[in-house]
Design a protein around this motif. Sequence first.
Motif, mmCIF file in Angstrom:
data_model
loop_
_atom_site.group_PDB
_atom_site.id
_atom_site.type_symbol
_atom_site.label_atom_id
_atom_site.label_comp_id
_atom_site.label_asym_id
_atom_site.label_seq_id
_atom_site.Cartn_x
_atom_site.Cartn_y
_atom_site.Cartn_z
ATOM 1 N N LEU A 74 0.675 -1.203 -0.228
ATOM 2 C CA LEU A 74 0.036 0.118 -0.072
ATOM 3 C C LEU A 74 0.971 1.308 0.142
ATOM 4 O O LEU A 74 0.587 2.370 -0.705
ATOM 5 C CB LEU A 74 -0.854 0.104 0.952
ATOM 6 C CG LEU A 74 -1.819 1.200 1.216
ATOM 7 C CD1 LEU A 74 -3.082 0.959 0.214
ATOM 8 C CD2 LEU A 74 -2.853 1.226 2.587
ATOM 9 N N PHE A 75 1.931 1.184 0.837
ATOM 10 C CA PHE A 75 2.723 2.583 0.924
ATOM 11 C C PHE A 75 3.978 2.349 0.210
ATOM 12 O O PHE A 75 4.787 3.313 0.068
ATOM 13 C CB PHE A 75 3.140 2.679 2.338
ATOM 14 C CG PHE A 75 1.903 2.766 3.190
ATOM 15 C CD1 PHE A 75 0.987 3.476 3.016
ATOM 16 C CD2 PHE A 75 1.658 1.915 4.451
ATOM 17 C CE1 PHE A 75 -0.307 3.428 3.858
ATOM 18 C CE2 PHE A 75 0.874 1.819 5.310
ATOM 19 C CZ PHE A 75 -0.115 2.781 4.809
ATOM 20 N N ARG A 76 4.033 1.455 -0.605
ATOM 21 C CA ARG A 76 5.391 0.950 -1.403
ATOM 22 C C ARG A 76 6.710 1.277 -0.568
ATOM 23 O O ARG A 76 7.619 2.230 -0.962
ATOM 24 C CB ARG A 76 5.523 1.926 -2.700
ATOM 25 C CG ARG A 76 4.341 1.592 -3.535
ATOM 26 C CD ARG A 76 4.572 2.567 -4.905
ATOM 27 N NE ARG A 76 3.454 2.305 -5.679
ATOM 28 C CZ ARG A 76 2.732 3.202 -6.536
ATOM 29 N NH1 ARG A 76 3.387 4.417 -6.626
ATOM 30 N NH2 ARG A 76 1.818 2.767 -7.316
ATOM 31 N N HIS A 77 6.865 0.666 0.649
ATOM 32 C CA HIS A 77 7.694 0.673 1.586
ATOM 33 C C HIS A 77 8.452 -0.357 1.614
ATOM 34 O O HIS A 77 7.795 -1.393 1.882
ATOM 35 C CB HIS A 77 7.173 1.178 2.857
ATOM 36 C CG HIS A 77 8.107 1.578 3.726
ATOM 37 N ND1 HIS A 77 9.340 2.589 3.361
ATOM 38 C CD2 HIS A 77 8.558 1.454 5.217
ATOM 39 C CE1 HIS A 77 9.969 2.669 4.655
ATOM 40 N NE2 HIS A 77 9.416 1.966 5.484
ATOM 41 N N LYS A 78 9.873 -0.665 1.587
ATOM 42 C CA LYS A 78 10.672 -1.574 1.904
ATOM 43 C C LYS A 78 10.485 -2.745 0.683
ATOM 44 O O LYS A 78 10.778 -3.787 0.793
ATOM 45 C CB LYS A 78 10.533 -2.363 3.188
ATOM 46 C CG LYS A 78 10.663 -1.348 4.330
ATOM 47 C CD LYS A 78 12.028 -0.904 4.507
ATOM 48 C CE LYS A 78 12.570 -0.186 5.888
ATOM 49 N NZ LYS A 78 13.876 0.402 5.609
ATOM 50 N N THR A 79 10.102 -2.341 -0.386
ATOM 51 C CA THR A 79 9.662 -3.320 -1.470
ATOM 52 C C THR A 79 10.989 -3.618 -2.426
ATOM 53 O O THR A 79 10.862 -4.693 -3.000
ATOM 54 C CB THR A 79 8.610 -2.739 -2.281
ATOM 55 O OG1 THR A 79 9.103 -1.416 -2.968
ATOM 56 C CG2 THR A 79 7.300 -2.526 -1.551
ATOM 57 N N LYS A 80 12.110 -2.790 -2.294
ATOM 58 C CA LYS A 80 13.167 -3.211 -2.792
ATOM 59 C C LYS A 80 14.316 -3.720 -2.067
ATOM 60 O O LYS A 80 15.433 -4.156 -2.786
ATOM 61 C CB LYS A 80 13.958 -1.834 -3.549
ATOM 62 C CG LYS A 80 12.825 -1.353 -4.765
ATOM 63 C CD LYS A 80 13.453 0.017 -5.250
ATOM 64 C CE LYS A 80 12.458 0.285 -6.198
ATOM 65 N NZ LYS A 80 12.970 1.691 -6.858
ATOM 66 N N HIS A 81 14.104 -3.958 -0.841
ATOM 67 C CA HIS A 81 14.995 -4.613 0.095
ATOM 68 C C HIS A 81 14.997 -6.172 0.182
ATOM 69 O O HIS A 81 13.637 -6.577 0.500
ATOM 70 C CB HIS A 81 14.710 -4.077 1.548
ATOM 71 C CG HIS A 81 15.181 -2.484 1.453
ATOM 72 N ND1 HIS A 81 16.326 -2.065 1.657
ATOM 73 C CD2 HIS A 81 14.335 -1.462 1.547
ATOM 74 C CE1 HIS A 81 16.405 -0.715 1.890
ATOM 75 N NE2 HIS A 81 15.114 -0.527 1.877
ATOM 76 N N ALA A 82 15.875 -7.033 -0.107
ATOM 77 C CA ALA A 82 15.526 -8.262 -0.523
ATOM 78 C C ALA A 82 14.908 -9.102 0.850
ATOM 79 O O ALA A 82 14.330 -9.924 1.065
ATOM 80 C CB ALA A 82 17.017 -8.968 -0.775
#
Length: 108
Positions: A74-82
């Motif tokens: 929803l907040f596009r948060h921590k989506t790029k951290h494996a």
Amino acid sequence: MNTYLKIADLIGNFFTFIPVILISYLVIINIVSFSMFYADKQKAKKHLWRIPESTLIISALIGGSFGAFAAMKLFRHKTKHAKFYILIPVFMVLHIFIIVTGIIGIVR
């Protein structure tokens, strides 16, 4: 002998509340986890002190994986951290497994 029956009845009544307690716990921990991800996102936008990543992961591990996953999307948060896009879904699968096996255990 009557005292033993009262004690057994109290113990039996306690175990009937365990599903209610567990469901309440899961709802609360998921709200907390969701809120922590939201707060961290807001702090990131303002370049303020952040919630440690380990705290966010632990909140997901102890039952808040659904709230964490929802907040990530929803907040596009921590989506790029494996460690987040791998661990959070793994925790969700683990929690689903625990819930399903618990339900099967109750039904039997």
